[in-house]
Scaffold this motif. Structure first.
Motif, PDB file in Angstrom:
ATOM      1  N   GLU A  48       0.842  -1.152   0.155  1.00  0.00           N
ATOM      2  CA  GLU A  48       0.106   0.177   0.111  1.00  0.00           C
ATOM      3  C   GLU A  48       0.776   1.203  -0.072  1.00  0.00           C
ATOM      4  N   GLY A  49       2.257   1.114   0.054  1.00  0.00           N
ATOM      5  CA  GLY A  49       3.120   2.250  -0.003  1.00  0.00           C
ATOM      6  C   GLY A  49       3.705   2.604   1.225  1.00  0.00           C
ATOM      7  N   HIS A  50       3.721   2.011   2.399  1.00  0.00           N
ATOM      8  CA  HIS A  50       4.096   2.482   3.705  1.00  0.00           C
ATOM      9  C   HIS A  50       5.664   1.587   3.402  1.00  0.00           C
ATOM     10  N   CYS A  51       6.710   2.519   3.909  1.00  0.00           N
ATOM     11  CA  CYS A  51       8.035   2.233   4.047  1.00  0.00           C
ATOM     12  C   CYS A  51       8.291   1.491   5.334  1.00  0.00           C
ATOM     13  N   ILE A  52       8.050   0.214   5.621  1.00  0.00           N
ATOM     14  CA  ILE A  52       8.429  -0.379   6.693  1.00  0.00           C
ATOM     15  C   ILE A  52       9.761  -1.375   6.760  1.00  0.00           C
ATOM     16  N   TYR A  53      10.532  -1.180   7.606  1.00  0.00           N
ATOM     17  CA  TYR A  53      11.720  -1.676   7.573  1.00  0.00           C
ATOM     18  C   TYR A  53      11.736  -2.974   8.518  1.00  0.00           C
ATOM     19  N   THR A  54      12.636  -4.040   8.274  1.00  0.00           N
ATOM     20  CA  THR A  54      12.767  -5.037   9.209  1.00  0.00           C
ATOM     21  C   THR A  54      14.023  -4.739   9.661  1.00  0.00           C
ATOM     22  N   ASN A  55      14.450  -4.959  10.999  1.00  0.00           N
ATOM     23  CA  ASN A  55      15.546  -4.926  11.679  1.00  0.00           C
ATOM     24  C   ASN A  55      15.772  -6.110  12.540  1.00  0.00           C
ATOM     25  N   THR A  56      16.984  -6.305  12.578  1.00  0.00           N
ATOM     26  CA  THR A  56      17.251  -7.564  13.707  1.00  0.00           C
ATOM     27  C   THR A  56      17.926  -6.970  15.079  1.00  0.00           C
ATOM     28  N   VAL A  57      17.418  -7.063  16.085  1.00  0.00           N
ATOM     29  CA  VAL A  57      17.862  -6.701  17.499  1.00  0.00           C
ATOM     30  C   VAL A  57      18.257  -7.847  18.262  1.00  0.00           C
ATOM     31  N   GLN A  58      19.351  -7.596  19.040  1.00  0.00           N
ATOM     32  CA  GLN A  58      19.969  -8.798  19.957  1.00  0.00           C
ATOM     33  C   GLN A  58      19.524  -8.235  21.169  1.00  0.00           C
ATOM     34  N   ARG A  59      18.769  -9.371  21.904  1.00  0.00           N
ATOM     35  CA  ARG A  59      18.284  -9.118  23.238  1.00  0.00           C
ATOM     36  C   ARG A  59      19.451  -9.230  24.126  1.00  0.00           C
ATOM     37  N   SER A  60      19.165  -8.966  25.370  1.00  0.00           N
ATOM     38  CA  SER A  60      20.447  -8.893  26.462  1.00  0.00           C
ATOM     39  C   SER A  60      20.585 -10.506  26.762  1.00  0.00           C
ATOM     40  N   ASN A  61      19.787 -11.386  26.493  1.00  0.00           N
ATOM     41  CA  ASN A  61      20.045 -12.716  26.597  1.00  0.00           C
ATOM     42  C   ASN A  61      20.993 -13.633  25.323  1.00  0.00           C
ATOM     43  N   GLY A  62      21.172 -12.636  24.406  1.00  0.00           N
ATOM     44  CA  GLY A  62      21.868 -12.951  23.260  1.00  0.00           C
ATOM     45  C   GLY A  62      21.031 -13.544  22.051  1.00  0.00           C
ATOM     46  N   THR A  63      19.679 -13.710  22.325  1.00  0.00           N
ATOM     47  CA  THR A  63      18.881 -13.952  21.273  1.00  0.00           C
ATOM     48  C   THR A  63      18.639 -12.962  20.391  1.00  0.00           C
ATOM     49  N   LYS A  64      18.307 -13.067  18.943  1.00  0.00           N
ATOM     50  CA  LYS A  64      17.965 -12.152  18.047  1.00  0.00           C
ATOM     51  C   LYS A  64      16.719 -12.141  17.651  1.00  0.00           C
ATOM     52  N   VAL A  65      15.898 -11.116  17.350  1.00  0.00           N
ATOM     53  CA  VAL A  65      14.556 -10.886  17.064  1.00  0.00           C
ATOM     54  C   VAL A  65      14.290  -9.736  16.078  1.00  0.00           C
TER      55      VAL A  65
END
Length: 90
Positions: A48-65
């Motif tokens: 629909e035209g929205h510029c939505i990015y996907t970023n990877t973030v590392q949590r404090s316990n080491g897992t990535k989301v």
């Protein structure tokens, strides 16, 4: 009479907030917006035209989301999207 706001509009509103933390993960999207397939709704918003990015973030316990955030497209992104058949909301 109350106006019903769609889950997609709630997502855009959340991502558009000017204050606070305005990103969310798939799990947070399910909880916040009651959507089972968050990825599909994000794809629809992108179409629909929205510029939505996907970023990877590392949590404090080491897992990535992966988290979604709203951004501003570059000129080259706009050209590529138009060439690929995407439209943009005004």
């Amino acid at each position: 009479m109350t106006k019903h706001v769609s889950a997609k509009q709630k997502m855009v509103n959340y991502l558009s907030k000017k204050t606070g933390y305005n990103t969310f993960s798939v799990a947070q999207g399910r909880k916040l917006f009651g959507v089972q397939n968050v990825t599909a709704r994000i794809d629809e918003l992108r179409q629909e035209g929205h510029c939505i990015y996907t970023n990877t973030v590392q949590r404090s316990n080491g897992t990535k989301v992966k988290v979604y955030r709203l951004g501003t497209p570059t000129k080259s992104m706009v050209r590529a999207a138009l060439k690929g058949g995407y439209s943009f909301s005004a």
